[in-house]
Structures are given as structure tokens and as C-alpha cells.
Design an enzyme around this catalytic site. Structure first.
Site, PDB file in Angstrom:
ATOM      1  N   LYS B  73       0.830  -1.208   0.000  1.00 17.54           N
ATOM      2  CA  LYS B  73       0.000   0.000   0.000  1.00 17.54           C
ATOM      3  C   LYS B  73       0.864   1.258   0.000  1.00 17.54           C
ATOM      4  CE  LYS B  73      -2.124   0.636   3.639  1.00 17.54           C
ATOM      5  NZ  LYS B  73      -2.676  -0.029   4.782  1.00 17.54           N
ATOM      6  N   PHE B 303      -3.852  -0.483   7.465  1.00 18.66           N
ATOM      7  CA  PHE B 303      -4.487  -1.800   7.300  1.00 18.66           C
ATOM      8  C   PHE B 303      -5.335  -1.877   6.025  1.00 18.66           C
ATOM      9  CE2 PHE B 303      -4.383  -2.115  12.228  1.00 18.66           C
ATOM     10  CZ  PHE B 303      -3.073  -2.548  12.200  1.00 18.66           C
ATOM     11  N   PHE B 383       3.849  -8.318  -8.818  1.00 15.57           N
ATOM     12  CA  PHE B 383       5.010  -9.042  -8.300  1.00 15.57           C
ATOM     13  C   PHE B 383       5.571  -9.886  -9.436  1.00 15.57           C
ATOM     14  CE2 PHE B 383       5.305  -9.213  -3.474  1.00 15.57           C
ATOM     15  CZ  PHE B 383       4.571  -8.057  -3.281  1.00 15.57           C
TER      16      PHE B 383
END
Lengths: 558, 558
Positions: B73, B303, B383
Site C-alpha cells: 500500500k 491496514f 510481483f
């Protein structure tokens, strides 16, 4: 004293950009790490490059035993620095950083006073460049790692009853002096009794102030003894594997801070160890760096000469290879009167007899300092109410003793009031008469070192040492710590352990209550009398009146 | 992932002098308080002068529920900021400061990763500009003044059993969770049981992050409820007269910090409250200042979106009058696979079905966010091992849901890998379609607010609230706190209170264990499940491997 308050004077000052102060010492822009526009750290790399340069003259400012009347040691250090600059010398001063906690207890500040101050005084008395916070973090990381080691199985076999490493906070908080930790069950570890000291009492503080570079810092941190096993084997911070991370936390803090006086004299303000359970001087790195950059470096030692100068000379100078060229012994008429038996309420009245009597304290310090082989000059820090007869009494007495006492008015006049002292100090420091010798050799036994200080500095008749303390000292000598200097922790108000015994008492004994080994800092602490390592707040803490005014300025701190 | 480590990339970066970063936002030299050459605080005075300027666009970056696979994030926040700059926009990012304590527990850092990082990362993860140390000092000054008040006679009649203000340290130290203080006799006060939390859990941290200026800060500090009397009258920090001194300690800390990304995009890094017992966003002052100085401001919430975005929108935006123009919901293929039932060990293998299943988590967050009236775009943070089929599965699913998912490669490529997302975000933010509405009105009862979040965000069937908690909520409503938003403290790993329940669980109840009033911060904390406010160190703390290498660089921290 009349006139504007310290804080009014400080706020009215014209500060030079810190880069300009650095440039006056030949520090290039990129070697200064600025903190705002008026504070900077000097980079470790730049300092490393100075090694081959010659050193300037080192001048120590110390004082008679402190009294509630005030002596103005820091003020005189600042004033003398300004005075040296005013007579055309390249000068710098080196003083200690202030502890944040006590500022919220009693009103006060630790950056000089009147027209002899270091600025920005608010910052210096609060977070400054974060050095003390870094020390708090490094200290408490080690604490957490000790309990964590035990929690996860205690492979080193630490005896939880013999953990000597406590925790610290830079706060006056008596509730934390004595605590039980790890309550609440299995997940929180093994309950044990411990406590918090104020950050300036941390051995990490003493270590930071005695380290010569990062490698030396890490070695000393690793040497800290944190606990013992059941069979009394010492466990060090290195055994706990905390020394590397502690060094990382201190990497920035160990670099000296540069600020300025009201007269834009460069001021190194770095480190602030307790002057009782530690040695009470600013960092070795600051002093050594200043000596490479300035021709005259004025520094101070904590408390009176019996504690502060003794430790400066026998611990800091010995360990760092420093050799002072001149010592200034500060006295005030008011403090001499209190040493001569006058109460604080009666200080305003002229009392030449009391001054005379109080000179016994001054005389003993003078004699003690002379024994170190460094020329000494007495500075009379002038207060408004001092009479000419009182000043004359001191000067006459000092002359009788073969010395010289110079009246200084730096508090009221800045450098203009202190040029006489500055000229004399420069002449003495340049005269080459200094031949510094510590009071005792490294090889002397620990007990003999204690007795030497007690007899020759304090003038005690005898030293009382319990068998358990003697055994402890013998064990440390056995373990290879016998070469360390001793760091005396006793009241600063008297040569004795009785804070009310002013003047020059004789016929007393010095009781040694306890000894502690600061293996990382490199000294044995000798505790004589009650020593408080975590202050409390008074009934009406200064904090209650501290706040920002409508202009955003801090009120109530000074 | 392959390539250089984060720290290698960060150290190879060319940093611009912080004055240059400031100048790119129109901040004059004198309004920047430098901390070294690459960090600065923006002066409160300069910020005050910006009030009349129009605001830029506000973009919130949030994420699906976090998993051990990593979502990135902060990395996406940084990358998007760089991407906006790369397509010619005047952009800035706003993120939280990192807590020092946890860095010595688990290896880690909180400044992005790969080619999307904020620098200097070592400083940001350690002392930075000292903000957290200032918060620790302010918090613990209040603690000391409470015990001191009782010590000197307890004129306010504090019931020592009802002191709710603990102490804090920025350290992972389980031994301090539950302690007994003031042992040792009369001079140390009245023994009582209390404890320490980590600094980021301090209400002072939440207050610093929600304050709009110094006056607001002091008012909020004064409102802190520290204890109750025997008849349950609240005692505040103002009653203890600590609010002024606490404000002084925070005067510098409350000014936003400016640093830069690897691509020299201005980065505001300021404040870091816990995302469970507090609201988990950087400071309001940083966000508001950035909005005055940049055309696009990218910020993040703690979060997953169920906790972080909900609080950002219902607490921070509501209280600060902020209105986001676009929301970016970050997901990774790996995290979606874990949400779809794959274990961490099996993440390397392609598994389109698991991605599909995991999209249930993404879909619910998307639906939740849409309900706030702000346009949402999904960012797939790429990724190395992600397959084309897996990426396609996510994009297809999001399209079916009426949304849009854009693949981003900022970790590997910096801004060049994120221009598609940047362009879309700029278009959405400029499109004017945002019409932000909080989830519930101020006037709703506290219990109804809790139920609204539980039912509409978490999708619980019901909320279980003990009678004692209901009574407590009613008492606070009676006392005038009913208008406050609620701050939910539950696990971040699931919509439920069971951290292992990934995906989009339904048919569960939300148990409310406890409620706490943060009267200064201005919210009611609702604790669902076990919430740890003082972490411990692991068996082998990262600290053991942290140290300086021979070049003076920090090893082992990242």
C-alpha cells in the site's frame, strides 16, 4: 540583579545563521547537519579529518561549592568565551546539554544568564537535537532485550535477582523509582523488581560523553555490565547482542552540536552526564573537536571544584589525553557570604566578615587546584548588590594566597565586562606554565584512589568502608577493573557528605555507602550519602505555568 | 521478487537538497526548518498563511485485507505520487511516520519498497525529526503530573483505582505492559498498578494527527480524560494543568515533515497513530498543507479498507472537513490467492481459481468504498511471479463489478510502471464525480454507529454488546460525547474478529469487548477481540543483527 530577564535578552538577540558560525571555525557547509537555522551537528567524517591538526588551549571553568545564592559557572564560561573573542582570539566554548525532565519541576535553564547566554535557550532546554531521546532509546532497548532474553529461555543463565541495568526516562517521575515489571501472566514475562532513573544518570550518557569515535562508542556499550549469573559471572550488553543496535541509535547523537552565544561565539553544547554518579562534563568529542577548530576552548565541569574539576581532571582529561592550560575558579560574593554563614534571606546586607570567613572555601579549592599543576585564576562573578569592600576582601585574600582574583561583569555587560579576565586567562594559557598531573596513577588500588581524593581534596580525616564494599572492590580488581578511575558521588554543597557543612570543614570522616561498576564508561562509582537518580516534581511543578503565549513564544520555562 | 534490496536502491538514490524539494512546492527557504540536508519541517507560520488558497485533489490509497504475502500500500502510494509527477502533474504524497520500537523486533521498514520509496529511509525508521520522542515526553509528563498531584495531597480527589492514563515508550517491551509503580516507601508515592503502551498507541499521537493548529492541539490535550473521582467525575489533563507544558513539548513536532521519494516527489511524512485503537492516518496538518501546495495529494490509510479507509473517511475526513476525489484500492495476486485459500508456501505456483476465490475480498471492499460516493479504481501491484492469466482474472472480475483494475509495476520500474494508473486517477479526480458522504451522521447513537459499521462494512449478522458496555456508552452520551465517531479496534486480517477468516466471510457476529473514550482525540474506541498496545520482541530480535558496517552504514535494519 535588575534589568531584563534572561529569556527577554535571549529573544532580543540577533542570531547568525549556524552555517556562518560554522564558517567562523572553518567548518564547510556540507559538514554541518542543520537542525533548524540556529543549531547543527558537526559530521563525524569531518571530525575524523581533523586529527592531524594542532590543539588550541584548553581552559576549565570550575567553582566554589554551590549555594542557593548562585555562582554562575556556565554564565562565566559563556562570558569568558565572548571575552576572548572580544580581545581578538579565535575562541569557542564547550558546555553540557540540559536535561528536559527537571525543566518541568523547578523553573530553570542551563544556558547561562544575562548577557552571557547560549541561544536558542528554549531548544537547548527542551528537545534540542534529540541526543537525550536517543540515549533514552538506546538504554531502554538494552533493558527490553534483557527481559526478552529471559522470556525466551534465558540461555545466558541471567540471575533475575542480579540484573543491575534499569530503565530510564528524561522526566522527573518519582513513581518510577521503584517498580515491579512483567505482571499480568505468562505472556508478559517473569515479574521482578526494578526501576527507572532519569536519562542523564544512564551509563549510556557517560559512555557517549567519553567516547572518541563510533568504534570506541560501540566497544564501550558492549562492555556495559547488565547482570550477573548465579555464580556471579558478569553478563554484558555484548552478550545480549545489543551493542550494535544501540550504536545505530546513537550514531547521530554522538556528533557534537554547534550553537552560538549572544555574541555569536561558537558554542559546543553536547552531552550532559550527572555530576555525581557520572563525571559531569560535556562530551570528549565536543572538546576535542573544539580544540582542533579554535585557539582557545573554554569548558566547564559540574558542581564545585571538589566534585566537578576533580572528575574533569582525573577522569575526562586522563582518559581522553586532554591537558588543560588554565583553570578559572568562579566565586560570587553572595556564595562566599553563604559559605561564611549568612542565610539566603540576609544576603543583601554588606558583610565583609562573612566574605572573609567564606573565603576558606575558596582557599581550599584554590589549593586543591594548584596541586594539579595547572595555573589557576579566580573570577569574581559580579552581582548588582556586591559592595566594593566585599570585592576587595576577596581580592586581598586571594593575593595573600599567591593567587589573583579578577572581577567580571559579563552578566550585565557581556564581553565588555570580562576582557580583564580574558586577557589574563589567555596570557596564562599561552605562558606554558601548565604541567598537568592527575591526582593518582592508574595503578593505585581502588581503595587508595578513594582515600586519596577524600584526604587530599575533601580533607577528610578518614574513610569508612564496609567489609562488603572492600570485598567488592577487591573482586573488581581481580577481574581486571583495578586500573579504572573512581567517580565520587556525594553532595555538591560541601566538602563533606553533610550538605549543610559549608566553608572548609575539617575533622570529618567520609562514609562509603556503596560502589558500582560502570564498565562501559570506564569508572567505579563511589556512593557517599544519599544520591537521587530519579528526581520528583515539587508541589507546584513549573509545568503548571508553562505554555505558549499568543505570539507562540514559550512562557514559564525560565 | 528479484533485483537489488530496498536499502541498496535507497542508498544509490540521488537526493535533492530539501530546500529544492520545498521550492518545487513554492515553500521559501526560511519556512523550512532543516533537519540535516534531506529532511525539514514546514513552519507553522507559513502554513497559517496558506489558508486562503484552493485545495488540490485528494486521493486515498487503501487495500484489501492484509496477508503475509504483502500488498504494498505504501509502495503504491509512493509510486502513484511519482507517476502523477511523471505525467506532468504537481503531486505530493502524505504518509505516516514509522514507529522506532518495532524496527528492533521484526526486520522491516515503512517507507515503501523497490523503486517506489521515500528517503532517507534509515532516518524515517529511526529518530527522524524527533516527533515520536516529543509525543513520548508529553505523554509521560502528564503521567508524572498525575502521580505528583496525588503525592502532594490529591486536591482533585482522584480515585487511584480509576486512573486511565498510562505511560508510553517507543519500544517493544512486554515487561512494561503491566507494572506496579511507586514502591519503596513514602517518598515514592502511593503504589498502584498501571502499565506502558507503545508511543504510537498514545492518545497524544492521535491528537497530534487530528489537530488543525496549536490552539486546537492544546484544547484537545486539555480534554484528555486521565482519571475519575470516586463519584466518577472525569478528571482531565486541563484539571492537572498539564496541557500548556504538553503543547510546548509538541510545538515543533506538530509541524509537518517534508522529505522526498526516490524520484524527488515531495513526501509529507508526519504522525503515525495506531490503526486499531486510533485512526491510523498521517496528520491532518500534513494533508491540509499538501493540498494547499500540490494539485494532487496521494495519501494512505492503515491496514485494509474495512479498518483504514473506514476510519480515514468517517473520522479524519469528517473531522477535518476533507473530501477525497478518488480512492485507489490496492491488491496483489499473491494476497488475493491467500484470501482464496492458498498458504504462503504455495504462493509461487499459478492458481487462477484461487485468485478468483480471493476476489471475493476485493469485491466486498470495492462495494463498501463505492458507498462513500467517491470514484474507486483498483491497482494491481505487480510481483515478479504473477502470471498473465492471474492478472487477467482480476481485471475481468473487477470489470464485471463495474470497476476497473490497472496493473502497476512501480516497485520494479518506478514511475514508468505506474503512468496508466496515474492518468486514470488524475482523470477520475478531475472528473468531479466525487460526492463524499460519511457512513453515518454525527447524531446517530454510539451503539448505532458501531452496528452500522459492523453490518455495512464488515457484513456481520449482529453485534454482541454486554450490558456494562451499553451502560458505558449511554453514560458518555449523557455526558455529551454521543456526537463522536467510533474508532473500531479489531484484527486487520479479516472482516471478522477471527484473523484466519480470509476472503469475504458472512454469517458471523461481532463481539464488542470493551469501549474507551478518547475525549481529546475525539472518538470512542470500540475494542473487538484482543488488541495489543505494547508489542514484545521475538525470540531473535532484529536488533541482534543491527549495526554499523565499516563504511558507517546501517546493516540489518531492513
Amino acid at each position: 540583579m535588575t534589568g531584563h530577564s534572561d529569556i527577554d535578552i535571549a529573544r532580543a538577540a540577533t542570531k547568525a545563521p549556524i552555517q556562518q558560525i560554522g564558517a567562523s571555525l572553518g567548518i564547510p557547509h556540507e559538514a554541518l547537519l542543520p537542525f533548524g537555522h540556529d543549531k547543527a551537528k558537526i559530521s563525524a567524517e569531518f571530525i575524523k579529518g581533523l586529527a592531524a591538526r594542532p590543539d588550541g588551549r584548553l581552559i576549565l571553568v570550575t567553582a566554589i561549592n554551590p549555594t542557593p545564592a548562585g555562582e554562575g559557572k556556565t554564565t562565566t564560561t559563556v562570558g569568558l568565551g565572548d571575552g576572548l573573542k572580544a580581545i581578538g582570539k579565535k575562541a569557542a566554548i564547550c558546555i553540557r546539554e540540559a536535561s528536559l525532565g527537571p525543566c518541568f519541576g523547578m523553573k530553570g535553564g542551563a544556558a547561562g544568564g544575562g548577557y552571557a547566554q547560549v541561544v536558542p535557550m528554549e531548544d537547548i532546554n527542551l528537545h534540542f537535537t534529540g541526543d537525550f531521546h536517543a540515549i533514552t532509546s538506546a538504554h531502554n532497548l538494552l533493558s527490553a532485550m534483557i527481559d526478552n532474553h529471559i522470556y525466551w529461555g534465558n540461555a545466558l543463565g541471567i540471575d533475575a535477582r542480579r540484573i543491575v541495568w534499569r530503565r530510564v526516562l528524561d522526566m522527573n517521575d518519582r513513581a518510577l523509582r521503584d517498580v515491579v515489571t512483567s505482571l499480568g501472566g505468562v505472556a508478559n514475562g517473569f515479574p521482578r523488581q526494578t526501576g527507572f532513573d532519569i536519562t542523564v544518570a544512564s551509563e549510556v550518557m557517560a559512555i557517549l560523553c567519553l567516547s572518541t569515535d563510533l568504534a570506541d562508542l560501540q566497544r564501550r556499550l558492549g562492555d556495559i555490565i547488565v547482570a550477573y549469573t548465579r555464580d556471579k559471572t558478569a553478563i554484558t550488553a555484548r552478550d545480549i547482542k545489543a551493542d550494535g543496535a544501540m550504536t545505530v541509535l546513537l550514531q547521530q547523537a554522538v556528533q557534537p552540536n554547534l550553537v552560538q552565544t549572544l555574541e555569536q561565539t561558537p558554542a559546543f553544547v553536547h552531552g550532559g552526564p550527572f555530576a555525581n554518579i557520572a563525571h559531569g562534563c560535556n562530551s570528549v568529542l565536543a572538546t576535542k573537536t573544539a580544540l582542533k577548530l579554535a585557539d582557545y576552548v573554554v569548558t566547564e565541569a559540574g558542581f564545585g571544584a571538589d566534585l566537578g574539576a576533580e572528575k574533569f581532571l582525573n577522569i575526562k582529561c586522563r582518559k581522553a589525553g586532554l591537558s588543560p592550560d588554565c583553570v578559572v575558579l568562579v566565586a560570587t560574593i553572595r556564595a562566599l557570604k553563604m559559605n561564611g554563614g549568612v542565610t539566603k534571606a540576609d544576603l543583601a546586607a554588606e558583610d565583609v566578615d562573612a566574605v572573609h570567613a567564606g573565603c576558606a572555601n575558596l582557599a581550599r579549592h584554590l589549593e586543591n587546584l594548584n596541586a594539579f599543576g595547572v595555573p589557576v585564576v579566580v573570577a569574581i562573578n559580579h552581582f548588582d548588590g556586591d559592595s566594593a569592600a566585599e570585592v576587595d576582601a576577596v581580592q586581598t585574600r586571594v593575593t595573600e594566597l599567591g593567587g589573583e582574583a579578577i572581577l567580571c561583569r559579563h552578566w550585565a555587560e557581556g564581553s565588555a565586562g570580562v576582557t580583564d579576565l580574558a586577557s589574563r586567562v589567555a596570557a596564562l594559557a599561552d605562558g606554558g606554565s601548565a604541567n598537568f598531573t592527575p591526582l593518582y596513577p592508574d595503578e593505585m588500588s581502588l581503595l587508595d584512589k578513594i582515600e586519596t581524593i577524600a584526604m587530599r581534596i575533601y580533607r577528610a580525616d578518614s574513610v569508612v568502608v564496609d567489609d562488603s564494599v572492600r570485598r567488592q572492590l577487591a573482586e573488581w580488581e581481580e577481574a581486571g577493573f583495578g586500573h579504572l578511575p573512581v567517580c565520587m558521588a556525594k553532595t555538591q554543597y560541601s566538602f563533606t557528605t553533610d550538605p549543610t557543612a559549608r566553608g572548609a570543614p575539617s575533622g570529618f570522616t567520609l562514609p562509603v555507602r556503596e560502589v558500582r561498576l560502570s564498565a562501559g564508561a570506564g569508572f567505579v562509582v563511589v556512593i557517599c550519602g544519599d544520591i537521587m537518580t530519579m528526581p520528583g516534581l515539587p508541589r507546584v511543578p513549573a509545568a503548571e505555568a508553562i505554555g505558549l503565549n499568543s505570539d507562540g513564544f514559550i512562557e514559564g520555562l525560565f
